[in-house]
Design a protein around this motif. Structure first.
Motif, PDB file in Angstrom:
ATOM      1  N   ILE A  31       0.870  -1.031  -0.193  1.00  0.00           N
ATOM      2  CA  ILE A  31      -0.119   0.034   0.058  1.00  0.00           C
ATOM      3  C   ILE A  31       0.924   1.302   0.133  1.00  0.00           C
ATOM      4  CG2 ILE A  31      -1.920  -0.897   0.985  1.00  0.00           C
ATOM      5  CD1 ILE A  31      -1.026   0.337   3.660  1.00  0.00           C
ATOM      6  N   ASN A  32       0.444   2.409  -0.314  1.00  0.00           N
ATOM      7  CA  ASN A  32       1.068   3.365  -0.260  1.00  0.00           C
ATOM      8  C   ASN A  32       0.644   4.637   0.780  1.00  0.00           C
ATOM      9  OD1 ASN A  32      -0.747   4.331  -1.896  1.00  0.00           O
ATOM     10  ND2 ASN A  32       0.600   4.884  -3.642  1.00  0.00           N
ATOM     11  N   ALA A  33      -0.605   4.434   1.327  1.00  0.00           N
ATOM     12  CA  ALA A  33      -1.070   5.367   2.438  1.00  0.00           C
ATOM     13  C   ALA A  33      -1.859   4.825   3.175  1.00  0.00           C
ATOM     14  CB  ALA A  33      -1.462   6.596   1.759  1.00  0.00           C
ATOM     15  N   ILE A  34      -1.983   4.864   4.627  1.00  0.00           N
ATOM     16  CA  ILE A  34      -3.178   4.852   5.394  1.00  0.00           C
ATOM     17  C   ILE A  34      -3.660   6.016   5.991  1.00  0.00           C
ATOM     18  CG2 ILE A  34      -3.511   3.842   7.517  1.00  0.00           C
ATOM     19  CD1 ILE A  34      -0.877   2.276   7.573  1.00  0.00           C
ATOM     20  N   LEU A  35      -5.006   5.929   5.591  1.00  0.00           N
ATOM     21  CA  LEU A  35      -5.792   7.198   6.195  1.00  0.00           C
ATOM     22  C   LEU A  35      -6.271   6.947   7.513  1.00  0.00           C
ATOM     23  CD1 LEU A  35      -7.575   8.231   2.886  1.00  0.00           C
ATOM     24  CD2 LEU A  35      -5.376   8.952   3.568  1.00  0.00           C
ATOM     25  N   ALA A  36      -6.164   8.037   8.401  1.00  0.00           N
ATOM     26  CA  ALA A  36      -6.815   7.831   9.733  1.00  0.00           C
ATOM     27  C   ALA A  36      -7.436   9.086  10.199  1.00  0.00           C
ATOM     28  CB  ALA A  36      -5.742   7.426  10.698  1.00  0.00           C
ATOM     29  N   LEU A  37      -8.282   9.017  11.113  1.00  0.00           N
ATOM     30  CA  LEU A  37      -9.045  10.417  11.536  1.00  0.00           C
ATOM     31  C   LEU A  37      -8.210  10.442  12.953  1.00  0.00           C
ATOM     32  CD1 LEU A  37     -11.282  12.092  11.113  1.00  0.00           C
ATOM     33  CD2 LEU A  37     -12.734  10.802  12.403  1.00  0.00           C
ATOM     34  N   GLU A  38      -8.046  11.867  13.342  1.00  0.00           N
ATOM     35  CA  GLU A  38      -7.508  12.139  14.486  1.00  0.00           C
ATOM     36  C   GLU A  38      -8.439  12.283  15.622  1.00  0.00           C
ATOM     37  OE1 GLU A  38      -5.575  16.334  15.693  1.00  0.00           O
ATOM     38  OE2 GLU A  38      -5.011  15.452  13.501  1.00  0.00           O
ATOM     39  N   CYS A  39      -8.224  11.806  16.833  1.00  0.00           N
ATOM     40  CA  CYS A  39      -9.127  11.972  17.731  1.00  0.00           C
ATOM     41  C   CYS A  39      -8.956  13.539  18.004  1.00  0.00           C
ATOM     42  CB  CYS A  39      -8.646  11.254  19.159  1.00  0.00           C
ATOM     43  SG  CYS A  39      -9.032   9.546  19.039  1.00  0.00           S
ATOM     44  N   HIS A  40     -10.062  13.938  18.618  1.00  0.00           N
ATOM     45  CA  HIS A  40     -10.111  15.234  19.118  1.00  0.00           C
ATOM     46  C   HIS A  40      -9.673  15.422  20.406  1.00  0.00           C
ATOM     47  CE1 HIS A  40     -13.880  14.596  21.101  1.00  0.00           C
ATOM     48  NE2 HIS A  40     -14.268  14.001  20.126  1.00  0.00           N
ATOM     49  N   CYS A  41      -8.262  15.672  20.446  1.00  0.00           N
ATOM     50  CA  CYS A  41      -7.638  15.710  21.754  1.00  0.00           C
ATOM     51  C   CYS A  41      -7.455  17.507  21.807  1.00  0.00           C
ATOM     52  CB  CYS A  41      -6.215  15.140  21.799  1.00  0.00           C
ATOM     53  SG  CYS A  41      -6.499  13.503  20.920  1.00  0.00           S
ATOM     54  N   THR A  42      -7.011  17.716  22.926  1.00  0.00           N
ATOM     55  CA  THR A  42      -6.874  19.087  23.150  1.00  0.00           C
ATOM     56  C   THR A  42      -5.518  19.358  22.911  1.00  0.00           C
ATOM     57  OG1 THR A  42      -6.658  18.557  25.570  1.00  0.00           O
ATOM     58  CG2 THR A  42      -8.659  19.785  24.987  1.00  0.00           C
ATOM     59  N   GLY A  43      -5.090  20.698  22.664  1.00  0.00           N
ATOM     60  CA  GLY A  43      -3.845  21.055  22.227  1.00  0.00           C
ATOM     61  C   GLY A  43      -3.289  20.751  21.043  1.00  0.00           C
ATOM     62  N   ASP A  44      -1.910  20.583  20.892  1.00  0.00           N
ATOM     63  CA  ASP A  44      -1.549  20.190  19.655  1.00  0.00           C
ATOM     64  C   ASP A  44      -1.124  19.006  19.730  1.00  0.00           C
ATOM     65  OD1 ASP A  44       0.094  20.299  17.394  1.00  0.00           O
ATOM     66  OD2 ASP A  44       1.573  21.470  17.835  1.00  0.00           O
ATOM     67  N   ALA A  45      -1.879  18.242  19.055  1.00  0.00           N
ATOM     68  CA  ALA A  45      -1.943  16.762  19.121  1.00  0.00           C
ATOM     69  C   ALA A  45      -0.914  16.134  18.158  1.00  0.00           C
ATOM     70  CB  ALA A  45      -3.132  16.078  18.552  1.00  0.00           C
ATOM     71  N   LEU A  46      -0.576  16.724  17.249  1.00  0.00           N
ATOM     72  CA  LEU A  46       0.288  16.010  15.981  1.00  0.00           C
ATOM     73  C   LEU A  46       1.625  15.634  16.456  1.00  0.00           C
ATOM     74  CD1 LEU A  46       0.438  15.554  13.235  1.00  0.00           C
ATOM     75  CD2 LEU A  46       1.689  17.502  12.560  1.00  0.00           C
ATOM     76  N   PRO A  47       2.322  16.106  17.544  1.00  0.00           N
ATOM     77  CA  PRO A  47       3.602  15.578  17.901  1.00  0.00           C
ATOM     78  C   PRO A  47       3.222  14.337  18.782  1.00  0.00           C
ATOM     79  CG  PRO A  47       3.792  17.631  18.446  1.00  0.00           C
ATOM     80  CD  PRO A  47       2.109  17.688  17.925  1.00  0.00           C
ATOM     81  N   ILE A  48       2.265  14.206  19.426  1.00  0.00           N
ATOM     82  CA  ILE A  48       1.936  12.911  20.307  1.00  0.00           C
ATOM     83  C   ILE A  48       1.418  11.902  19.226  1.00  0.00           C
ATOM     84  CG2 ILE A  48       0.274  12.124  22.151  1.00  0.00           C
ATOM     85  CD1 ILE A  48      -0.092  14.972  22.822  1.00  0.00           C
ATOM     86  N   ILE A  49       0.545  12.147  18.351  1.00  0.00           N
ATOM     87  CA  ILE A  49       0.321  11.127  17.451  1.00  0.00           C
ATOM     88  C   ILE A  49       1.643  10.684  16.486  1.00  0.00           C
ATOM     89  CG2 ILE A  49      -0.777  10.849  15.151  1.00  0.00           C
ATOM     90  CD1 ILE A  49      -2.849  13.087  15.929  1.00  0.00           C
ATOM     91  N   ARG A  50       2.583  11.754  16.244  1.00  0.00           N
ATOM     92  CA  ARG A  50       3.642  11.220  15.508  1.00  0.00           C
ATOM     93  C   ARG A  50       4.386   9.962  16.619  1.00  0.00           C
ATOM     94  NH1 ARG A  50       5.112  16.959  12.488  1.00  0.00           N
ATOM     95  NH2 ARG A  50       3.949  16.239  10.528  1.00  0.00           N
ATOM     96  N   LYS A  51       4.767  10.578  17.592  1.00  0.00           N
ATOM     97  CA  LYS A  51       5.167   9.526  18.604  1.00  0.00           C
ATOM     98  C   LYS A  51       4.609   8.226  18.652  1.00  0.00           C
ATOM     99  CE  LYS A  51       7.190  10.060  23.259  1.00  0.00           C
ATOM    100  NZ  LYS A  51       6.730  10.678  24.628  1.00  0.00           N
ATOM    101  N   GLU A  52       3.458   8.268  18.909  1.00  0.00           N
ATOM    102  CA  GLU A  52       2.801   7.138  19.089  1.00  0.00           C
ATOM    103  C   GLU A  52       2.872   6.116  17.906  1.00  0.00           C
ATOM    104  OE1 GLU A  52      -1.354   6.317  21.885  1.00  0.00           O
ATOM    105  OE2 GLU A  52      -1.487   7.406  19.565  1.00  0.00           O
TER     106      GLU A  52
END
Ligand SMILES: Nc1ncnc2c1ncn2[C@@H]1O[C@H](COP(=O)(O)OP(=O)(O)OP(=O)(O)O)[C@@H](O)[C@H]1O
Ligand SMILES: [Mg+2]
Lengths: 218, 428
Positions: free
Chosen positions: B225-246
């Motif tokens: 495959i060449n992509a996985i799409l996902a839906l971000e949980c609505h967490c407070t604050g800037d979630a992207l670093p956390i998502i990336r780390k996870e």
């Protein structure tokens, strides 16, 4: 009927003991009106209160129809007083918020209400108080007040009337009327102990005793 | 004649003394009952206010939540997981990746305990020339969302494409006049048209969706495959670093980018509004509690002072009454009335005084509490609750007031009893 035997009474006054009565002995029989005369402070009222079972003597005995009230308990003494004795005072001591009729009837509180209403009416008529029966003491003349007090004293058909200066606050005519009623009660078989310093009152007596400083002197 | 008729006549005669006594007891019980009722009304009112606020909060939250959900859905998947070596400039230019990763990644992701993203959708995308139709299209192979094992199932955002079928964007089916149910050929393979989408105004209009495995076969990328799409949980604050780390923890050979932050912003705003609304409810609660404390404190000072003052006053009135009746007591005793009856007569007077004062105090207390509350809190004051008994309160008021009057009247009445008639009659 009423008998005193060596009755002595002291009071603790400010200047030590006061001897109010000293070894008093006498008796009154039915049909007698005994007047005890003496100056103020000689012990007349004390004598009367002791006779009525309201003030216990320091020594000696009282006989009321053969019974010494001070040998009875307070309940029995109250009953004996209600049944046997009627009091009449110089100051009338009527209850201010009761009418003449009610003031007379109040004597039935302790003695029992048997036929009290009829007896009250009888006394009202006897003392000429018919048109005053619904009035309170403040609306009465002094003579009417004393007649009401006398009627109250007679409600329970007592054997003894103890009268303390009953004419002291009355004018000549009213005094005569009251003394006349007492004489009538005596001639109907009652017995009266009347204490007074009034010579007129003593005139209605069947017998008179003189008192001085707590002693009987004649 | 009885001592009761004597009692009634005496009260009628000395109305002022009795009325002052009743008034005094009424004040004592009135202040107590008034305070109790006031606190009671306060509690009910607090309950109503907080309940209304909660309902309001829930309503506006539901509205906001719905808005956010719609925005999210409209926006679709907003997290894209790409192979680590994918050049992002190319990806932004082409909108699909030129590098590939194993399809298994999505399963690993779904089975992990990742919480910041959900709705995992693997896809294989490529721009191709539709040989049979001589057109450039975007071919997307998809197998539908892979469920997350660690979460309760959520309704999928997109429906899977069944094997052997194809879904066409509006530009494709319209220009080639293809209908649902038609058979079309793509790279030599036959597909049944499953759905024809409405115009979306995006590259979706020139996209054809087929089953992932069939796409892998056609594009010669088996298991890729060449992509996985996902839906971000609505967490407070800037979630992207956390998502990336996870995600890096589960799939180290991937990178994560975020598309469009409108929905996120909306979600964050909602969270903030919710936070504020909850804070407002908390503030209201605290304000009501403070008000209650103030009232309780006031009552705790007022009641003992008033009750004591009233008891003293009732006692004074009792003494006055006994003094005024010395003569009467004396004469009643000469008539043979016992000390016990004198005591009963005086105590009955106090019981009557207490009962009357207690009943009046109950009425006055409740009425003034209602009046005061209505003036302060606005109309529609409610006093009755399930755990509240009028009869009980009335009984307590009357009983308490009678007890107060009896205690206050005890010494004067005893004095009346002890009074020696000989002393009174001697005072002539
Ligand atoms: N409670 C008392 N305490 C002390 N002394 C008393 C008390 N009661 C009476 N006395 C004294 O006892 C004496 C007799 O009093 P009492 O009242 O019997 O006199 P009385 O003859 O009735 O006088 P009056 O004619 O003025 O009514 C008096 O000296 C009086 O001061
Ligand atoms: Mg005297």
């Amino acid at each position: 009927m009423l008998e005193f035997k060596d009755v002595t009474k002291w009071f603790d006054g400010a200047q030590g003991k006061v001897t109010a009565l000293s070894e008093i002995s006498f008796s009154v029989q039915p049909g007698e009106l005994l007047a005890v005369r003496g100056p103020s402070g000689c012990g007349k009222t004390t004598l009367l209160l002791i006779a009525g079972g309201l003030l216990s003597p320091d020594s000696g005995q009282i006989g009321l129809d053969g019974q010494d009230p001070y040998e009875l308990g307070p309940e029995m003494r109250n009953k004996l007083r209600a049944r046997m004795i009627g009091f009449v005072f110089q100051q009338f001591h009527l209850i201010p918020y009761l009418t003449v009729r009610q003031n007379i009837q109040v004597a039935s509180l302790a003695a029992g209400a048997n036929e009290a209403a009829e007896r009250t009416q009888e006394l009202i008529s006897h003392f000429g108080l018919d048109d005053r029966a619904g009035h309170v003491p403040a609306q009465l003349s002094t003579g009417e007040r004393q007649r009401t007090a006398l009627a109250r004293a007679l409600l329970n058909r007592p054997k003894v009337i103890l009268a303390d200066e009953p004419t002291g606050n009355l004018d000549e005519d009213n005094a005569k009327t009251v003394l006349g009623y007492l004489s009538q009660y005596v001639s109907d078989g009652g017995c009266v102990l009347l204490v007074t310093h009034d010579v007129r009152a003593a005139g209605h007596a069947t017998r008179t005793l003189q008192m001085s400083k707590g002693r009987l002197i004649a | 004649m009885t001592i009761w008729s004597l009692l009634v006549r005496e009260i009628l005669h000395r109305k002022l003394n009795f009325a002052l006594g009743v008034l005094s007891v009424m004040m004592a019980s009135g202040s107590l009952i008034g305070s109790v009722t006031l606190l009671r009304i306060h509690d009910i009112r607090t309950g109503q206010i907080l309940e209304a606020k909660q309902v309001e909060l829930a309503k506006s939250m539901a509205q906001l939540k719905d808005d956010t959900r719609k925005a999210m859905l409209k926006l679709g998947f907003n997290v894209v997981i790409l192979p680590k070596d994918q050049n992002l400039s190319d990806w932004y230019a082409d909108d699909y990746a030129s590098k590939y990763m194993p399809e298994d990644y999505v399963v690993q992701l779904a089975n992990s305990k990742v919480v910041t993203v959900r709705h995992f959708l693997p896809s294989l995308q490529q721009k191709i020339e539709w040989p049979e139709r001589k057109r450039t299209i975007i071919l997307v192979g998809t197998r539908g969302e892979v469920p997350n094992l660690h979460k309760s199932p959520v309704k999928p955002l997109v429906q899977a494409v069944p094997p052997g079928t194809i879904i066409l964007g509006s530009e494709l089916h319209r220009s080639m006049n293809i209908k649902v149910g038609d058979d079309v050929k793509l790279m030599g393979k036959s597909f049944k048209v499953q759905a024809c989408y409405e115009e979306r105004g995006s590259k979706d209009d020139i996209t054809a969706w087929i089953y992932l495995a069939e796409a892998q076969e056609l594009l010669d990328k088996p298991g890729k495959i060449n992509a996985i799409l996902a839906l971000e949980c609505h967490c407070t604050g800037d979630a992207l670093p956390i998502i990336r780390k996870e995600i890096a923890g589960v799939l180290p050979n991937t990178q994560v980018i975020e598309r469009g932050s409108r929905a996120i912003a909306r979600a964050e705003a909602r969270t903030k509004v919710e936070e504020q609304a909850r804070q407002a409810v908390e503030n209201e609660k605290a304000a009501r509690a403070t008000l209650r404390q103030t009232r309780e404190h006031f009552a705790s000072i007022l009641i003992p002072v008033v009750v004591t003052a009233c008891a003293v006053w009732v006692a004074v009135l009792g003494f006055t009454n006994v003094r005024a009746r010395r003569d009467e007591i004396g004469i009643l005793r000469t008539l043979g009335v016992s000390a016990k009856h004198v005591l009963i007569m005086f105590m009955s007077r106090h019981v009557l005084l207490g009962v009357l004062g207690g009943a009046l105090g109950f009425g006055a207390g409740v009425a003034s509490a209602v009046y005061f509350s209505a003036a302060r809190e606005g109309a529609d004051v409610q006093v009755i609750g399930t755990d509240f008994s009028w009869a009980g309160l009335l009984l307590a008021s009357v009983g308490g007031a009678a007890a107060l009057a009896v205690i206050a009247g005890w010494i004067p009445a005893l004095m009346a009893t002890r009074q020696d008639p000989a002393v009174v009659l001697h005072e002539e």
